[in-house]
Design a protein around this motif. Structure first.
Motif, PDB file in Angstrom:
ATOM      1  N   THR A   1       0.851  -1.179   0.000  1.00  0.00           N
ATOM      2  CA  THR A   1       0.000   0.000   0.000  1.00  0.00           C
ATOM      3  C   THR A   1       0.890   1.233   0.000  1.00  0.00           C
ATOM      4  OG1 THR A   1      -1.681  -1.190   1.261  1.00  0.00           O
ATOM      5  CG2 THR A   1      -1.829   1.210   1.247  1.00  0.00           C
ATOM      6  N   TYR A   2       0.524   2.233  -0.790  1.00  0.00           N
ATOM      7  CA  TYR A   2       1.336   3.442  -0.899  1.00  0.00           C
ATOM      8  C   TYR A   2       1.344   4.215   0.406  1.00  0.00           C
ATOM      9  CZ  TYR A   2       3.172   7.861  -2.562  1.00  0.00           C
ATOM     10  OH  TYR A   2       3.930   8.975  -2.720  1.00  0.00           O
ATOM     11  N   ASN A   3       2.542   4.669   0.804  1.00  0.00           N
ATOM     12  CA  ASN A   3       2.732   5.489   1.991  1.00  0.00           C
ATOM     13  C   ASN A   3       3.577   6.680   1.554  1.00  0.00           C
ATOM     14  OD1 ASN A   3       3.841   6.709   4.268  1.00  0.00           O
ATOM     15  ND2 ASN A   3       3.991   4.794   5.407  1.00  0.00           N
ATOM     16  N   SER A   4       3.048   7.892   1.669  1.00  0.00           N
ATOM     17  CA  SER A   4       3.734   9.077   1.144  1.00  0.00           C
ATOM     18  C   SER A   4       5.078   9.334   1.807  1.00  0.00           C
ATOM     19  CB  SER A   4       2.843  10.310   1.268  1.00  0.00           C
ATOM     20  OG  SER A   4       2.568  10.563   2.634  1.00  0.00           O
ATOM     21  N   GLY A   5       5.322   8.805   2.990  1.00  0.00           N
ATOM     22  CA  GLY A   5       6.588   9.021   3.686  1.00  0.00           C
ATOM     23  C   GLY A   5       7.665   8.012   3.325  1.00  0.00           C
ATOM     24  N   LYS A   6       7.346   7.067   2.471  1.00  0.00           N
ATOM     25  CA  LYS A   6       8.286   5.997   2.136  1.00  0.00           C
ATOM     26  C   LYS A   6       8.887   6.230   0.747  1.00  0.00           C
ATOM     27  CE  LYS A   6       8.564   1.010   1.631  1.00  0.00           C
ATOM     28  NZ  LYS A   6       7.870  -0.257   1.617  1.00  0.00           N
ATOM     29  N   SER A   7      10.106   5.761   0.561  1.00  0.00           N
ATOM     30  CA  SER A   7      10.762   5.827  -0.738  1.00  0.00           C
ATOM     31  C   SER A   7      10.476   4.544  -1.504  1.00  0.00           C
ATOM     32  CB  SER A   7      12.267   5.998  -0.537  1.00  0.00           C
ATOM     33  OG  SER A   7      12.917   5.998  -1.781  1.00  0.00           O
TER      34      SER A   7
END
Length: 134
Positions: A73-79
């Motif tokens: 799942t997409y997490n905006s804080g992750k690269s």
């Protein structure tokens, strides 16, 4: 999965940018027919070993898209790893000297079904699916 590409001599390689536009090519069927004829004619030229078409050449830049691995799942804080999407027809990988080391290449059925087929390199396979069949 691709291994290292074989070196292609620049003097033995021709690339061209071609835009298929205008009223005669207003439908997808007309554009597909053009590319089919174009590739057949190119392949029939003396000395041509491979003829292929792609939306962009490798390493030509373009916009990177985020890649989510498996059910992530997409997490905006992750690269995340990036990918540059290229559309191509069968014959493209051999034409650029790419060697398939696992899995399969593109097939005529992929084109007629408009399948979303993905080819990755060995580095991505090792990083995200170590010891597995990606």
């Amino acid at each position: 999965m691709l291994g290292n590409a074989q070196a292609l001599a620049a003097e033995d390689t021709l690339t061209a940018g071609i835009a298929v536009t205008g009223p005669a090519y207003g439908t997808e069927e007309a554009r597909v027919a053009f590319w089919k004829r174009f590739l057949e004619r190119c392949a029939s030229l003396p000395g041509v070993r491979e003829a292929a078409v792609a939306s962009e050449l490798p390493m030509d830049g373009g916009n990177a898209s985020t890649v989510l691995i498996d059910d992530e799942t997409y997490n905006s804080g992750k690269s995340y790893p990036g990918s540059r999407k290229r559309s191509c027809r069968r014959g493209f990988l051999p034409a650029i000297g790419a060697r398939l080391i696992q899995g399969r290449g593109f097939t005529p059925e992929d084109e007629t079904r408009r399948a979303q087929v993905v080819v990755i390199n060995r580095a991505m396979a090792r990083r995200y699916w170590p010891g597995q069949d990606p």
